[in-house]
Design an enzyme around this catalytic site. Structure first.
Site: not given
Ligand SMILES: [Zn+2]
Length: 231
Positions: A7, A99, A196
């Site tokens: 991330d 992502e 996170d």
């Protein structure tokens, strides 16, 4: 090799689903940042005092060149860090899940909304924001071709709500997260950890599409080195 989810955090550069982080210091020293700030003020002043209809003056062009040089230094350091980091990640992991997000979403999340103010907004301002905006796309590009060279792959996952959803029990609630701290509000769960890291684990658990390496760094070289000219 193992699989990992990554991330892009706001306060940390990269958060991994194994709960480690990859971080870096500022790209410019405080002296260099101050120098750049003065140059930007100077160029604004030179634009204001330029007679109407005149082309960019030589003095203004020189200031632009100095600004471009300082920004290039920051960018070079950012790219160096990204190369080192993505090499290490591609050497370590064979499947890297990220992502699938667009830069504008990222910048918006930095700015935040009234309900959910962005974290560390000041940190993201100006130069830092422009570098961060380019950074994710470049990180993914580097990961794509480095993992491909090693027989691994990058998997992009559409992962809405990764930052709000508890990876352990699936409870989704914006209130789970308070800045960098994630504390699951489901009383039967109560997982607590770095926000996170939680997002990275969600990304690692999500289904996605493998992407083939683009194998081309052209996009990373086309950085704009000149500030836009005043109309
Ligand atoms: Zn939970």
């Amino acid at each position: 090799g193992p699989q990992v989810g990554i991330d892009q955090g706001i306060t940390v550069a990269l958060a991994l689903s194994d709960a480690t982080m990859r971080e870096h210091g500022p790209w410019l020293t405080s002296g260099q940042r101050e120098h750049l700030r003065r140059l930007e003020k100077k160029s604004a002043r030179q634009r204001r005092t330029r007679p109407p209809g005149r082309l960019t003056s030589k003095r203004l062009a020189r200031t632009y060149n100095q600004i471009a040089k300082a920004r290039a230094t920051a960018k070079r350091r950012a790219v160096d860090w990204q190369h080192q980091t993505t090499t290490e990640l591609a050497d370590t992991f064979s499947v890297i899940k990220v992502e699938d997000l667009k830069i504008k979403n990222m910048v918006r999340s930095a700015r935040g909304t009234i309900e959910n103010p962005g974290r560390n907004v000041a940190h993201k301002a100006g130069l830092n924001r422009s570098i961060a905006g380019e950074a994710w796309d470049r990180t993914v590009t580097l990961l794509e071709y480095k993992t491909r060279d090693r027989g691994g792959q990058v998997v992009k996952v559409p992962a809405p709500g990764t930052s709000q959803t508890c990876h352990q029990c699936g409870h989704r609630d914006a209130a789970n997260r308070d800045k960098t701290r994630f504390a699951c509000l489901n009383p039967d769960c109560g997982w607590v950890g770095h926000a996170d890291t939680n997002a990275a684990i969600n990304i690692n658990n999500a289904d996605g599409t493998p992407v083939s390496g683009r194998g081309d760094l052209g996009a990373t070289r086309s950085a704009k080195r000149q500030p836009p000219r005043a109309a």
